[in-house]
Design a protein around this motif. Structure first.
Motif, mmCIF file in Angstrom:
data_model
loop_
_atom_site.group_PDB
_atom_site.id
_atom_site.type_symbol
_atom_site.label_atom_id
_atom_site.label_comp_id
_atom_site.label_asym_id
_atom_site.label_seq_id
_atom_site.Cartn_x
_atom_site.Cartn_y
_atom_site.Cartn_z
ATOM 1 N N VAL A 1 0.986 -1.133 0.091
ATOM 2 C CA VAL A 1 0.112 0.061 -0.002
ATOM 3 C C VAL A 1 0.784 1.281 0.144
ATOM 4 O O VAL A 1 1.739 1.301 0.936
ATOM 5 N N ALA A 2 0.684 2.275 -0.962
ATOM 6 C CA ALA A 2 0.941 3.473 -0.841
ATOM 7 C C ALA A 2 0.181 4.205 0.151
ATOM 8 O O ALA A 2 -0.674 4.507 0.207
ATOM 9 N N ARG A 3 0.960 4.785 1.170
ATOM 10 C CA ARG A 3 0.418 5.351 2.506
ATOM 11 C C ARG A 3 0.707 6.714 2.600
ATOM 12 O O ARG A 3 1.355 7.320 1.787
ATOM 13 N N ALA B 1 7.329 3.638 18.817
ATOM 14 C CA ALA B 1 6.699 2.894 17.803
ATOM 15 C C ALA B 1 6.851 1.452 18.607
ATOM 16 O O ALA B 1 7.974 1.292 19.261
ATOM 17 N N HIS B 2 6.182 0.715 17.981
ATOM 18 C CA HIS B 2 5.978 -0.684 18.375
ATOM 19 C C HIS B 2 7.104 -1.763 17.940
ATOM 20 O O HIS B 2 7.899 -2.421 18.601
ATOM 21 N N ALA B 3 7.571 -1.458 16.844
ATOM 22 C CA ALA B 3 8.687 -1.983 15.758
ATOM 23 C C ALA B 3 8.685 -3.461 16.222
ATOM 24 O O ALA B 3 9.804 -4.088 16.861
ATOM 25 N N PRO B 4 7.504 -4.353 16.156
ATOM 26 C CA PRO B 4 8.004 -5.694 16.136
ATOM 27 C C PRO B 4 8.813 -6.275 15.052
ATOM 28 O O PRO B 4 9.011 -5.767 13.963
ATOM 29 N N MET B 5 9.428 -7.450 15.403
ATOM 30 C CA MET B 5 10.221 -7.902 14.435
ATOM 31 C C MET B 5 9.776 -8.466 13.212
ATOM 32 O O MET B 5 10.314 -8.176 12.156
ATOM 33 N N GLU B 6 8.528 -8.858 13.206
ATOM 34 C CA GLU B 6 7.506 -8.978 12.081
ATOM 35 C C GLU B 6 6.733 -8.014 11.860
ATOM 36 O O GLU B 6 5.796 -7.528 12.437
ATOM 37 N N PRO B 7 7.003 -7.304 10.626
ATOM 38 C CA PRO B 7 6.057 -5.947 10.273
ATOM 39 C C PRO B 7 4.621 -6.576 10.314
ATOM 40 O O PRO B 7 4.256 -7.542 10.122
ATOM 41 N N MET B 8 3.797 -5.622 10.259
ATOM 42 C CA MET B 8 2.588 -6.060 10.076
ATOM 43 C C MET B 8 2.167 -6.469 8.810
ATOM 44 O O MET B 8 2.751 -6.370 7.735
ATOM 45 N N ASN B 9 0.936 -7.573 8.574
ATOM 46 C CA ASN B 9 0.561 -8.280 7.462
ATOM 47 C C ASN B 9 -0.691 -8.852 7.754
ATOM 48 O O ASN B 9 -1.034 -9.241 9.205
ATOM 49 N N ALA B 10 -1.364 -9.426 6.887
ATOM 50 C CA ALA B 10 -2.581 -10.050 6.935
ATOM 51 C C ALA B 10 -2.823 -10.869 5.708
ATOM 52 O O ALA B 10 -2.708 -10.288 4.432
ATOM 53 N N THR B 11 -3.572 -11.981 5.472
ATOM 54 C CA THR B 11 -4.189 -12.557 4.461
ATOM 55 C C THR B 11 -5.598 -12.690 4.557
ATOM 56 O O THR B 11 -6.052 -13.192 5.628
ATOM 57 N N ALA B 12 -6.503 -12.406 3.628
ATOM 58 C CA ALA B 12 -7.792 -12.567 3.607
ATOM 59 C C ALA B 12 -8.349 -13.208 2.314
ATOM 60 O O ALA B 12 -7.539 -13.038 1.217
ATOM 61 N N HIS B 13 -9.408 -13.955 2.232
ATOM 62 C CA HIS B 13 -10.236 -14.432 1.185
ATOM 63 C C HIS B 13 -11.513 -14.237 1.337
ATOM 64 O O HIS B 13 -12.159 -14.862 2.123
ATOM 65 N N PRO C 1 -7.715 -14.643 -2.665
ATOM 66 C CA PRO C 1 -6.970 -14.380 -1.605
ATOM 67 C C PRO C 1 -5.763 -13.442 -1.808
ATOM 68 O O PRO C 1 -5.060 -13.522 -2.731
ATOM 69 N N VAL C 2 -5.447 -12.760 -0.724
ATOM 70 C CA VAL C 2 -4.680 -11.635 -1.084
ATOM 71 C C VAL C 2 -3.709 -11.459 0.528
ATOM 72 O O VAL C 2 -4.456 -11.261 1.359
ATOM 73 N N THR C 3 -2.426 -11.427 0.317
ATOM 74 C CA THR C 3 -1.799 -11.194 1.396
ATOM 75 C C THR C 3 -1.085 -9.508 1.286
ATOM 76 O O THR C 3 -0.606 -9.247 0.337
ATOM 77 N N VAL C 4 -1.394 -8.830 2.359
ATOM 78 C CA VAL C 4 -0.994 -7.390 2.553
ATOM 79 C C VAL C 4 0.285 -7.512 3.477
ATOM 80 O O VAL C 4 0.147 -7.966 4.381
ATOM 81 N N ARG C 5 1.461 -7.108 2.613
ATOM 82 C CA ARG C 5 2.681 -7.027 3.435
ATOM 83 C C ARG C 5 3.174 -5.580 3.628
ATOM 84 O O ARG C 5 3.092 -4.653 2.724
ATOM 85 N N TRP C 6 3.417 -5.353 4.913
ATOM 86 C CA TRP C 6 3.955 -4.043 5.296
ATOM 87 C C TRP C 6 5.489 -4.104 5.188
ATOM 88 O O TRP C 6 5.735 -5.158 5.931
ATOM 89 N N THR C 7 6.196 -3.167 4.656
ATOM 90 C CA THR C 7 7.572 -3.114 4.809
ATOM 91 C C THR C 7 8.015 -2.553 6.097
ATOM 92 O O THR C 7 7.101 -1.944 6.975
ATOM 93 N N ARG C 8 9.361 -2.612 6.655
ATOM 94 C CA ARG C 8 9.795 -2.110 7.657
ATOM 95 C C ARG C 8 9.362 -0.453 7.816
ATOM 96 O O ARG C 8 8.916 0.050 8.988
ATOM 97 N N ASP C 9 9.616 0.275 6.740
ATOM 98 C CA ASP C 9 9.515 1.502 6.619
ATOM 99 C C ASP C 9 7.722 2.054 6.951
ATOM 100 O O ASP C 9 7.534 2.922 7.686
ATOM 101 N N ASP C 10 7.113 1.046 6.309
ATOM 102 C CA ASP C 10 5.529 1.353 6.412
ATOM 103 C C ASP C 10 5.327 0.977 7.959
ATOM 104 O O ASP C 10 4.461 1.952 8.648
#
Length: 666
Positions: free
Chosen positions: A206-208, A308-320, A386-395
């Protein structure tokens, strides 16, 4: 003994037994014994690194007379009607789950013992469960697999259920076993959010918003759509589709990122001139007038930054998304609550929504929020797949929901010996925008846990939050406790008092905090001197004291000793790991990790400029578990507030007026 009423109450309140088809023993939804004797634990709370799966395995293995590796772990889907509350929040997992999990496993054990006793025609009291079988001194032994069918046919209400007494515990509080999922994690078998998508899933980035609060005015997507592998481009409007922006859906992550880079987005609205320094000044100006404090007195102001929370795994989700169903695979902290929210928002029955929580690479409060899931649902609906949304570290760093800023003014009235006999604590901060912490009373209830016998007044002033704010490890207690403990350490220094001795003097006789403070001082061999800091904290039903030795000139922490009382430490290794994690978060923030905003946008973009502690910064950490008869307490958020204060005090040479010790903020 557990009474029939208590057993049925636990089943009705926490879990409703599932049908077993007559093939397995299922006393409640949390435990089942398969026909082959395999014991399966269904863990209702997501695993975000806090060790809830290991805790569940220990509790169930203890009551079923097994070893921890003998318990197979399964993650429950989001379903509050079946599993009760499922949120990872407020350090509640151990407090909420211990009794239901132990009761479920003890019920299964007693049913198996009753089945064996009936087959042998002996009293159940003469039988013992041990190592996956039921034994009798004259009749021999039967493995659980030989008893499952008979046990499943019994009415649990007719079988007395007893929990294993503490004097017979082999595992609870007595084992420093590794995490139950450690091997899967280090060998790569464990599946996190972005690894859990179904076959054929597309990828979206996503362009945020280019600055805080901006919305999309226009999109030129021609160049993005021309990128090989890009499937579609769609506009995401908040709040129904998350934070808003423009999503590029593609057949690979590389194509999605290349497509996003080719977008031409025009943004409008928001606050393009926002500046976090002005926000701090606004909070400082919102403090009430300084009270008249009779001399001798001391006053200090502490300004605490965005985090910031900065978890080692950036935010992500998959939905169908299909015509009448929604399925989600994501690292979330409240799968049951998310399912209910999605059903309501999408106008579906809850049975049409399935939420599959995956392992999470850290949460710290961030994964309570559904924005990544809402983005994935919008993208899946548009793409028809089904789509996986991936956030980069910068996101992740620049579009978080941050820990609010706050400004604290503390005053103390001192007696002739420099000991505080009265105090005030005025706080100006922001509410949380993600959940209803919208009143000063709620903020005060979350943050004010002052444990010392010094009368005083705490006031909270709330200003509107100019950006997204959310739960961050310890929430408001991390800010209140930091300021209060730093101030107490400074009072001790100004009065020539030892920081530990002053705290002992101000704590009630026989209190949990005095016990853990004494334990920490004894373990550390505490003697007053420069480069030392101390702090205490009582919260979540637990108590902790933290002592620090540092080299202020080198800005380096040498040793941290923490003594903690969590009631029964179900998994001692897990307790130690949680305390160590809180200490390292505290070290990072005191050494300067912070989020700043300039020209309407977050400056920091990754760990290169959000200065989290590196391996070389880590001190020696010693965690002492203090025995206690108290009920089981929470832990995940406990260590951060006192560790931050003790580290700041140890690093202090002279306090910097208006700021935390030696840390420039804003």
């Amino acid at each position: 003994m557990i009474t029939r009423r208590a057993l049925l109450g636990a089943a009705l309140v926490v879990a409703v037994p599932l049908p077993d088809g007559g093939t397995s023993l299922r006393p409640t939804v949390f435990v089942r014994v398969e026909p082959d004797g395999r014991v399966v634990a269904t863990v209702p709370t997501p695993e975000t690194g806090q060790g809830v799966r290991t805790m569940a395995a220990i509790l169930i293995a203890e009551e079923l007379a097994l070893d921890v590796p003998d318990v197979t772990l399964e993650q429950a889907p989001g379903d509050t009607a079946t599993f009760g509350a499922q949120a990872v929040a407020n350090s509640m997992s151990s407090r909420r789950l211990t009794e239901p999990l132990r009761t479920a496993a003890a019920t299964a054990r007693c049913l198996l013992v009753a089945a064996a006793a009936a087959r042998w025609r002996v009293p159940a009291a003469e039988c013992t469960a041990r190592h996956g079988r039921v034994e009798h001194p004259r009749r021999g032994a039967l493995p659980y697999r030989a008893l499952v069918a008979d046990a499943a046919a019994l009415d649990p209400a007719t079988v007395p259920v007893t929990l294993t007494p503490p004097e017979r515990w082999r595992l609870i509080g007595r084992t420093r076993a590794p995490r139950a999922d450690a091997r899967d994690i280090v060998t790569g078998r464990a599946r996190y959010g972005t690894e859990s998508a179904p076959p054929g899933a597309l990828v979206a980035v996503v362009a945020r918003p280019a600055w805080i609060g901006a919305t999309v005015s226009a999109v030129d997507s021609d160049a993005a759509l021309a990128v090989p592998g890009v499937v579609t481009v769609l506009r995401l409007d908040p709040p129904g589709a998350g934070q808003g922006g423009v999503a590029v859906v593609a057949r690979s992550t590389a194509a999605a990122l290349k497509g996003r880079a080719a977008l031409r987005v025009t943004w409008t609205g928001g606050t393009p001139d926002a500046d976090s320094r002005a926000w701090l000044d606004d909070l400082a100006a919102a403090l009430p007038a300084t009270p008249d404090t009779p001399p001798p007195a001391l006053e200090r102001v502490y300004r605490l930054p965005l985090l910031a929370h900065a978890p080692m795994e950036p935010m992500n989700a998959t939905a169908h998304v299909t015509a009448d169903t929604v399925r989600v695979w994501a690292p979330v902290q409240d799968p049951g609550g998310l399912r209910t929210q999605l059903a309501r928002q999408l106008g579906l029955a809850e049975t049409a929504v399935r939420v599959h929580p995956t392992l999470a690479g850290g949460g710290f409060g961030r994964r309570i929020e559904p924005d990544a899931v809402l983005e994935a649902i919008a993208c899946s609906r548009a793409a028809g797949a089904p789509v996986t949304v991936r956030w980069t570290r910068d996101d992740d760093m620049r579009h978080d929901s941050y820990r609010p800023m706050s400004v604290h003014r503390l005053t103390a009235t001192l007696d002739a010996d420099g000991v505080p006999i009265g105090r005030t604590h005025a706080v100006a901060t922001w509410p949380l925008t993600v959940l209803p912490f919208t009143s000063p009373a709620l903020v005060k209830a979350s943050g004010d846990h002052f444990p010392y016998t010094v009368p005083g007044e705490v006031t909270v002033t709330l200003r509107p939050a100019p950006l997204r704010t959310g739960f961050w490890r310890a929430v408001y207690a991390g800010q209140f406790g930091y300021a209060e403990e730093c101030f107490l350490s400074e009072i001790a220094r100004r009065g020539g008092h030892d920081e530990v001795a002053l705290r002992r003097r101000l704590l009630p006789d026989g209190s949990r905090l005095r016990r853990v403070l004494d334990a920490a001082a004894g373990r550390a061999g505490w003697t007053p001197g420069p480069g030392q800091g101390a702090a205490c904290h009582l919260d979540y039903g637990s108590a902790i004291a933290v002592l620090v030795t540092a080299d202020p000139a080198a800005r380096r922490v040498r040793r941290v000793t923490a003594a903690v009382d969590v009631g029964i430490p179900i998994h001692p290794s897990g307790v130690i790991a949680q305390v160590e994690g809180g200490i390292l978060d505290a070290l990072s923030t005191v050494l300067g990790a912070q989020i700043t905003v300039r020209d309407g946008a977050v400056v920091q973009s990754s760990f290169r400029d959000y200065a989290w502690a590196r391996i070389g910064d880590c001190p020696e950490i010693d965690v002492v578990l203090v025995p206690s008869e108290e009920p089981i307490g929470g832990l995940g958020e406990l260590a951060y507030p006192p560790a931050a204060a003790a580290i700041a005090s140890a690093l202090a040479t002279e306090p910097v007026t208006g700021m935390p010790y030696g840390v420039a903020v804003g």
